[in-house]
Write a protein that holds these residues in place. Structure first.
Motif, short mmCIF file in Angstrom:
data_model
loop_
_atom_site.label_atom_id
_atom_site.label_comp_id
_atom_site.label_asym_id
_atom_site.label_seq_id
_atom_site.Cartn_x
_atom_site.Cartn_y
_atom_site.Cartn_z
N VAL A 132 -7.26 -4.00 7.85
CA VAL A 132 -7.53 -4.87 6.59
C VAL A 132 -8.85 -5.07 5.66
O VAL A 132 -9.97 -5.45 5.88
N SER A 133 -8.65 -4.89 4.73
CA SER A 133 -9.74 -4.85 3.33
C SER A 133 -8.25 -5.18 2.24
O SER A 133 -7.58 -4.88 1.85
N TYR A 134 -10.00 -6.28 1.57
CA TYR A 134 -9.83 -6.81 0.09
C TYR A 134 -9.94 -5.62 -1.16
O TYR A 134 -9.86 -5.93 -1.97
N ASP A 135 -10.15 -4.32 -0.68
CA ASP A 135 -10.93 -3.32 -1.63
C ASP A 135 -9.91 -2.29 -1.84
O ASP A 135 -8.29 -2.42 -0.98
N VAL A 136 -9.79 -1.80 -2.58
CA VAL A 136 -8.83 -1.35 -3.22
C VAL A 136 -8.69 0.77 -1.77
O VAL A 136 -9.86 0.76 -1.81
N ARG A 137 -7.76 0.19 -2.07
CA ARG A 137 -6.99 1.39 -0.76
C ARG A 137 -6.59 2.73 -1.03
O ARG A 137 -5.58 2.42 -2.65
N THR A 138 -6.44 3.96 -0.93
CA THR A 138 -5.61 4.94 -0.59
C THR A 138 -4.64 5.17 -0.05
O THR A 138 -4.64 4.67 1.12
N ILE A 139 -3.48 4.53 -0.53
CA ILE A 139 -2.33 4.44 0.99
C ILE A 139 -1.55 5.66 0.76
O ILE A 139 -1.02 6.39 -0.26
N GLU A 140 -0.86 6.69 2.20
CA GLU A 140 -0.18 8.06 1.62
C GLU A 140 1.29 7.36 2.35
O GLU A 140 1.18 7.38 3.48
N GLY A 141 2.28 8.10 1.68
CA GLY A 141 3.23 7.66 2.73
C GLY A 141 4.90 8.31 1.45
O GLY A 141 4.25 8.83 0.66
N VAL A 142 5.95 8.06 2.54
CA VAL A 142 7.20 9.00 1.56
C VAL A 142 7.47 7.41 1.41
O VAL A 142 7.83 6.95 1.92
N LEU A 143 7.79 7.84 -0.18
CA LEU A 143 8.15 6.93 -1.05
C LEU A 143 9.57 6.89 -1.00
O LEU A 143 9.89 8.34 -1.48
N THR A 144 10.44 5.82 -1.12
CA THR A 144 12.03 6.13 -0.90
C THR A 144 12.03 4.47 -2.10
O THR A 144 11.36 3.84 -2.30
N LEU A 145 13.64 4.81 -2.81
CA LEU A 145 13.49 4.11 -3.81
C LEU A 145 14.92 2.49 -3.66
O LEU A 145 15.46 3.46 -2.83
N HIS A 146 14.55 1.85 -3.51
CA HIS A 146 15.42 0.57 -3.62
C HIS A 146 15.79 -0.39 -4.45
O HIS A 146 15.38 0.17 -5.51
N GLY A 147 16.59 -1.46 -4.11
CA GLY A 147 16.42 -2.29 -4.87
C GLY A 147 17.82 -3.02 -5.18
O GLY A 147 18.44 -4.05 -5.99
#
Length: 164
Positions: A132-147
């Motif tokens: 956990v950190s409240y600084d800007v984070r770079t996250i990488e992952g497989v993007l799935t679209l929902h909704g």
């Protein structure tokens, strides 16, 4: 009534300079930095692309707002791909390490963005816990679209991790 008349007379009697000091300064503008999403990481996706998704809302039989996305081609072409996005972590679990959290475009403590729109966050499921950190984070992952279920979550990351 007499007190109101005295206050009005006192205000009118003030010199113009004193009245100007009491008036709000209309030349001040809010800091533009609060209106900017997290910066784009090198080789990553800009929040402007994700925010280009349109939202269709309706009220259901219980008068609750339901939300569906209309994804532009620029977002559709990211579906199922491994991408990097910078953002602000909003933990969803107890503890200092998270495997399930939300990545926000704007800081979670910003008074102008208390309720992010569905195109301004990504639900993240990480393979390995992320501190956990409240600084800007770079996250990488497989993007799935929902909704299509109208629950208000447009983007999810699976197989996610913190990018180095």
């Amino acid at each position: 009534m007499r007190i109101l008349a005295l206050i009005a007379a006192a205000t009118l009697a003030l010199p113009v300079a004193a009245q100007a000091q009491m008036a709000p300064d209309r030349t001040l503008t809010p800091s533009e930095s609060v209106w900017k999403p997290a910066p784009t990481p090198p080789g990553g996706v800009d929040w402007a692309v994700l925010e280009s998704t349109k939202e269709i809302t309706r009220k259901d039989e219980k008068n609750l707002i339901r939300s569906k996305p209309v994804f532009p081609d620029s977002v559709k072409k990211l579906a199922g791909k491994r991408v990097k996005v910078n953002g602000y972590m909003l933990p969803l679990q107890n503890g200092t390490n998270q495997t399930h959290f939300v990545l926000l475009a704007y800081p979670p403590d910003c008074p102008f963005h208390l309720n992010p729109l569905p195109m301004q966050f990504i639900e993240v499921r990480a393979e390995t816990p992320v501190k956990v950190s409240y600084d800007v984070r770079t996250i990488e992952g497989v993007l799935t679209l929902h909704g299509e279920d109208e629950q208000g979550i447009f983007y999810k990351f699976t197989e996610a991790k913190e990018a180095s």
